[in-house]
Design a protein around this motif. Sequence first.
Motif, PDB file in Angstrom:
ATOM      1  N   ARG A  90       1.157  -1.257  -0.109  1.00 62.66           N
ATOM      2  CA  ARG A  90      -0.029  -0.005   0.304  1.00 62.66           C
ATOM      3  C   ARG A  90       0.916   1.376  -0.524  1.00 62.66           C
ATOM      4  O   ARG A  90       1.571   0.847  -0.028  1.00 62.66           O
ATOM      5  N   GLY A  91       0.176   2.356  -0.041  1.00 61.80           N
ATOM      6  CA  GLY A  91       1.281   3.831  -0.248  1.00 61.80           C
ATOM      7  C   GLY A  91       1.159   4.464  -1.253  1.00 61.80           C
ATOM      8  O   GLY A  91      -0.159   4.553  -2.173  1.00 61.80           O
ATOM      9  N   ILE A  92       2.197   5.329  -1.280  1.00 61.40           N
ATOM     10  CA  ILE A  92       1.903   6.537  -2.675  1.00 61.40           C
ATOM     11  C   ILE A  92       3.075   6.122  -3.602  1.00 61.40           C
ATOM     12  O   ILE A  92       3.710   5.600  -2.873  1.00 61.40           O
ATOM     13  N   TYR A  93       2.470   5.946  -4.736  1.00 61.53           N
ATOM     14  CA  TYR A  93       3.818   6.086  -5.786  1.00 61.53           C
ATOM     15  C   TYR A  93       3.545   6.864  -6.990  1.00 61.53           C
ATOM     16  O   TYR A  93       2.020   7.801  -6.976  1.00 61.53           O
ATOM     17  N   SER A  94       4.836   7.103  -7.593  1.00 65.21           N
ATOM     18  CA  SER A  94       5.189   8.310  -8.701  1.00 65.21           C
ATOM     19  C   SER A  94       4.805   7.725  -9.747  1.00 65.21           C
ATOM     20  O   SER A  94       4.606   8.282 -11.427  1.00 65.21           O
ATOM     21  N   CYS A  95       5.194   6.329  -9.895  1.00 68.89           N
ATOM     22  CA  CYS A  95       5.471   5.851 -11.012  1.00 68.89           C
ATOM     23  C   CYS A  95       4.649   4.424 -11.536  1.00 68.89           C
ATOM     24  O   CYS A  95       4.939   3.221 -11.844  1.00 68.89           O
ATOM     25  N   LEU A  96       3.374   4.384 -11.105  1.00 63.49           N
ATOM     26  CA  LEU A  96       2.406   3.191 -10.666  1.00 63.49           C
ATOM     27  C   LEU A  96       1.464   3.614 -11.979  1.00 63.49           C
ATOM     28  O   LEU A  96       0.477   4.187 -12.051  1.00 63.49           O
ATOM     29  N   PRO A  97       1.993   2.175 -12.976  1.00 62.91           N
ATOM     30  CA  PRO A  97       1.188   2.380 -14.275  1.00 62.91           C
ATOM     31  C   PRO A  97      -0.441   1.498 -13.584  1.00 62.91           C
ATOM     32  O   PRO A  97      -1.306   1.464 -12.867  1.00 62.91           O
ATOM     33  N   ARG A  98      -1.580   2.144 -14.202  1.00 52.21           N
ATOM     34  CA  ARG A  98      -2.747   2.364 -14.490  1.00 52.21           C
ATOM     35  C   ARG A  98      -3.163   1.221 -14.168  1.00 52.21           C
ATOM     36  O   ARG A  98      -4.050   0.306 -13.733  1.00 52.21           O
ATOM     37  N   PRO A 103      -7.101   2.113  -6.495  1.00 53.18           N
ATOM     38  CA  PRO A 103      -7.628   3.228  -5.664  1.00 53.18           C
ATOM     39  C   PRO A 103      -7.682   3.176  -3.929  1.00 53.18           C
ATOM     40  O   PRO A 103      -7.771   3.710  -2.980  1.00 53.18           O
ATOM     41  N   THR A 104      -7.519   1.771  -3.930  1.00 51.59           N
ATOM     42  CA  THR A 104      -7.841   1.364  -2.436  1.00 51.59           C
ATOM     43  C   THR A 104      -7.050   0.921  -2.121  1.00 51.59           C
ATOM     44  O   THR A 104      -6.942   1.425  -0.690  1.00 51.59           O
ATOM     45  N   PHE A 219       0.376   6.046 -17.495  1.00 43.15           N
ATOM     46  CA  PHE A 219      -0.181   7.371 -16.613  1.00 43.15           C
ATOM     47  C   PHE A 219      -1.368   8.000 -15.833  1.00 43.15           C
ATOM     48  O   PHE A 219      -2.949   7.592 -15.790  1.00 43.15           O
ATOM     49  N   VAL A 220      -1.058   7.422 -14.287  1.00 44.28           N
ATOM     50  CA  VAL A 220      -2.556   7.792 -13.720  1.00 44.28           C
ATOM     51  C   VAL A 220      -2.578   9.498 -13.173  1.00 44.28           C
ATOM     52  O   VAL A 220      -0.997   9.610 -12.355  1.00 44.28           O
ATOM     53  N   GLU A 221      -3.279  10.290 -12.925  1.00 44.56           N
ATOM     54  CA  GLU A 221      -2.724  11.336 -12.663  1.00 44.56           C
ATOM     55  C   GLU A 221      -3.031  11.783 -11.372  1.00 44.56           C
ATOM     56  O   GLU A 221      -3.803  11.219 -10.550  1.00 44.56           O
TER      57      GLU A 221
END
Length: 328
Positions: A90-98, A103-104, A219-221
């Motif tokens: 879990r967590g925050i990602y700058s480059c996680l593909p869609r 989102p959960t 890309f996920v905005e």
Amino acid sequence: MKLRFLKPSSTPLASTDTSLIESLRAELLQRPGVVEEDDPVLADALVIHEPWAFREWRYIDKLIADPVVGRFSHKVYSVNGDDAAAGLLRGIYSCLPRSRFDPTLHAATPFLAQPNEQVLAHAGSPRGPAAFLGTWRGNPKSNRRVRGRLVDLYAASTRLKIESTESWLNHGADEKLRYVELLRAGQFSLCPGGWAAASMRIFESMALGVAPVILADEFVEPAGPDWQTFSLRVRERDLGSLETILQAHSDRHEEMGARAYEAWKQHFHPDLLIGYYAYALLGCIRANAGSGSPDEDIERWRSRRMYKANGWTAPQRLSIKIKRLLRV
């Protein structure tokens, strides 16, 4: 909310560069109701900065075997900057593909790094009339399928200015300035993905007041701005129609560029980024509070869906190996 911040002394899975986790710790502990808790049993969440890496299926074994992460995986939250990240924790990602983004479990963040100082030097400064419909300068080797095709299709175009370079994270002062000048010379900034779908060029374009054209289906905005008001998303399969698509929006490129800059200033300015990360991380923790278990995490990590999304199945690995041999 009780947080424990994992460092190399806690687990070898934590980055040895503790500057980010320390900055994030200082920011989070200023938030109302957030306190530090050393005991992982009592903590509501354990925050880890994973070092940059290309992770494969064997990393799952390391997660399980780690005495802290393996035992408390359901409340471990990663701060992750991997190119094309796996999305295991879990967590925050700058480059996680869609295709791997849930989102959960995850939140998308902008890049922290600011490698081209010329971008900030020119951010917010007025620019003259655009000489080109769109521009791009970069190394096509990181994504031949999209970047390479962009060069093949439009290198000779008079409406799109496409420049290919061999440089890779070793740009000199002249190249950095050329990059900024070229980006500012277009009505739109073309932003194909590289190793990852996320591109720093998207955020640099916003800082320079140029509407980004996102040529990366995965890309996920990052949340916050109204992306539809200042950016265009062009499907990778529609690359051959790029000039026609951009021309249809040409009459509003100045308005879109101005909106892009305002969105960057409000959400992604370097002075705001640690705060953005803290907010995104807290949101992720609250969304998952009290849910999950280590057994459920292992089941998710070992699932065919996870393996397939990351290209880890045996047929996928064999296909990759064959392609590499054919390129040699």
